[in-house]
Write an enzyme that holds these catalytic residues in place. Sequence first.
Site, PDB file in Angstrom:
ATOM      1  N   TYR A 171       0.849  -1.190   0.000  1.00  0.00           N
ATOM      2  CA  TYR A 171       0.000   0.000   0.000  1.00  0.00           C
ATOM      3  C   TYR A 171       0.881   1.235   0.000  1.00  0.00           C
ATOM      4  O   TYR A 171       1.815   1.346   0.812  1.00  0.00           O
ATOM      5  CB  TYR A 171      -0.901   0.010   1.236  1.00  0.00           C
ATOM      6  CG  TYR A 171      -1.736   1.259   1.379  1.00  0.00           C
ATOM      7  CD1 TYR A 171      -2.811   1.497   0.527  1.00  0.00           C
ATOM      8  CD2 TYR A 171      -1.453   2.194   2.366  1.00  0.00           C
ATOM      9  CE1 TYR A 171      -3.588   2.646   0.651  1.00  0.00           C
ATOM     10  CE2 TYR A 171      -2.223   3.342   2.505  1.00  0.00           C
ATOM     11  CZ  TYR A 171      -3.287   3.562   1.650  1.00  0.00           C
ATOM     12  OH  TYR A 171      -4.047   4.693   1.772  1.00  0.00           O
ATOM     13  N   ASP A 216       9.133   2.774  -0.178  1.00  0.00           N
ATOM     14  CA  ASP A 216       8.090   3.358   0.661  1.00  0.00           C
ATOM     15  C   ASP A 216       8.328   2.874   2.082  1.00  0.00           C
ATOM     16  O   ASP A 216       7.927   1.775   2.455  1.00  0.00           O
ATOM     17  CB  ASP A 216       6.716   2.929   0.142  1.00  0.00           C
ATOM     18  CG  ASP A 216       5.573   3.412   1.016  1.00  0.00           C
ATOM     19  OD1 ASP A 216       5.836   3.977   2.097  1.00  0.00           O
ATOM     20  OD2 ASP A 216       4.413   3.205   0.635  1.00  0.00           O
ATOM     21  N   LYS A 276       4.716   8.564   9.379  1.00  0.00           N
ATOM     22  CA  LYS A 276       4.320   7.843  10.588  1.00  0.00           C
ATOM     23  C   LYS A 276       5.279   8.049  11.760  1.00  0.00           C
ATOM     24  O   LYS A 276       5.234   9.081  12.420  1.00  0.00           O
ATOM     25  CB  LYS A 276       4.101   6.362  10.262  1.00  0.00           C
ATOM     26  CG  LYS A 276       2.888   6.127   9.343  1.00  0.00           C
ATOM     27  CD  LYS A 276       2.528   4.671   9.251  1.00  0.00           C
ATOM     28  CE  LYS A 276       1.427   4.398   8.238  1.00  0.00           C
ATOM     29  NZ  LYS A 276       0.125   4.965   8.621  1.00  0.00           N
TER      30      LYS A 276
END
Length: 500
Positions: free
Chosen positions: A212, A309, A337
């Site tokens: 994702y 990523d 994050k």
Amino acid sequence: MQLEWENWGWIGSDGRNHPLLASTRSLQTGIGLRGRNGAVVGVGTVTDSDRTESDEINPAEGVKGDFSTNTNRMEPIVDRAREIIPGGAQTGLRAQAYDTGDVAFESASGATLTTVAGEQYTDYHLGFGPIILGHAHEDVDAAARAAIDDGVLYGAGTTPLEVEVAERLVDLVPSVEMVNFCNSGSEATYHAIRLARAATGNEKVLKFEGCYHGWHDYVDVSVYPPADRVGERYPESDGMLPAAVENTLVAPFNDPDAVEGIVRDHSDDLAAVILEPVPHSVGCLHPRTEFLETLREVTEVHGVPLIFDEVISGFRHSPHGVQGEVNVTPDLTCVAKALGNGYPVAAVGGRSDLLAQAGGDNESGVVISGTYSGSLPGLAAARETIDTIVAEDVQASLTDLGDRYRDGLADLLEDHGVDGRVVGHRSIFSVQFGVRGEPRTYEDVLGLDEERFHAFAAGMRERGHFFTPNPYKRHHLSAAHDEAHLESYLEAADTVLAEL
């Protein structure tokens, strides 16, 4: 101070009796709440204001708070949310928390979440992973407050904070030579792909099943394809631009032959290859060394930018990212994050020639923009978070704790004869029911027993442990989790697994 939670409970929206945990402002003292059978069912604290001179603080016992005036607050708030917010939460993934009962949170501290009704949970969700040091971390929050005092946003030129955090990223992350800040992981991957397309003049992007990279049209493809759509482009949302989907190529993770063939065959029209080096959007897939090395070699040969990523993994698994662990250096890296311990801050960094395209005064003229990019509170939180995890070697202790959670859960699955496995890496772990063996590709994740995971999540929540009931997601640990939380979680899991 032995409490019987059958008597001191609250009735949830599902009509079941739930344990009532102690009121807390922090987790300086681990206090467990025991049921009649002696099992620890949650972790809270006794604060100074709760204690009397006669109290003997026992970490195996809890205290009862008086939440009688608050127990009816939850349902009206959730009902109001559903009237004016799609699904009653800011994303469909957040709304999945309602699968185990209505919930509205009001505060968080350390490893504890507190609802508007006063119910408390040990938090293993941690906002989908950003909280690496614990909720309401004193030094991080103090840094953010100090930044607010100087003005939240200037929107012109640069700031000392901007330079200092960028320098830290350059020093720590192997691939990073220059940095652009933004506000979310989706923004970072969007920017990285635009930079790659500008540099190559090509349009197609290669991604991997089960990875994702944000909700935008560029890459929201084949994240969770059904079994009959594996191996083909599967758009994850209605309303996606067909041209964007058509320009997204999909390959199986951990298959070096497949990726080598695709990059070779599309070397004339491939703009970038993007992946989670450790895919955590489906629990955890550990990469084969041969796969990552082949990926790096073939993209270099054909001049295709490689994007890691590390929105989930960066600054959670290591200050150097997964790339520092596996010794494979991409051309561009996306982080977010855990970079800011919950504050909205993200970045795309990488090769100077790629990032320089966004300078605003060159021939390429790549636009990377955002009014709130580089806001001071987020950067201050990032600086303090980075400095803390480096100085305290946070990942080492979390890796040890994560290993113990995984080992304990695996033993419990075996003891109870439950069909399933425990997956994870360092501070991330999850239980996957109905499947066995080490998952290496997305196909290895297909066939999860979703109903059993929902039952497990509900049972653990009843006993004071919160994580998303989505069976494809994961638990996270923070520096605020400790031995008492581990003991409490495993004792609760022992009870719940015995009932599945």
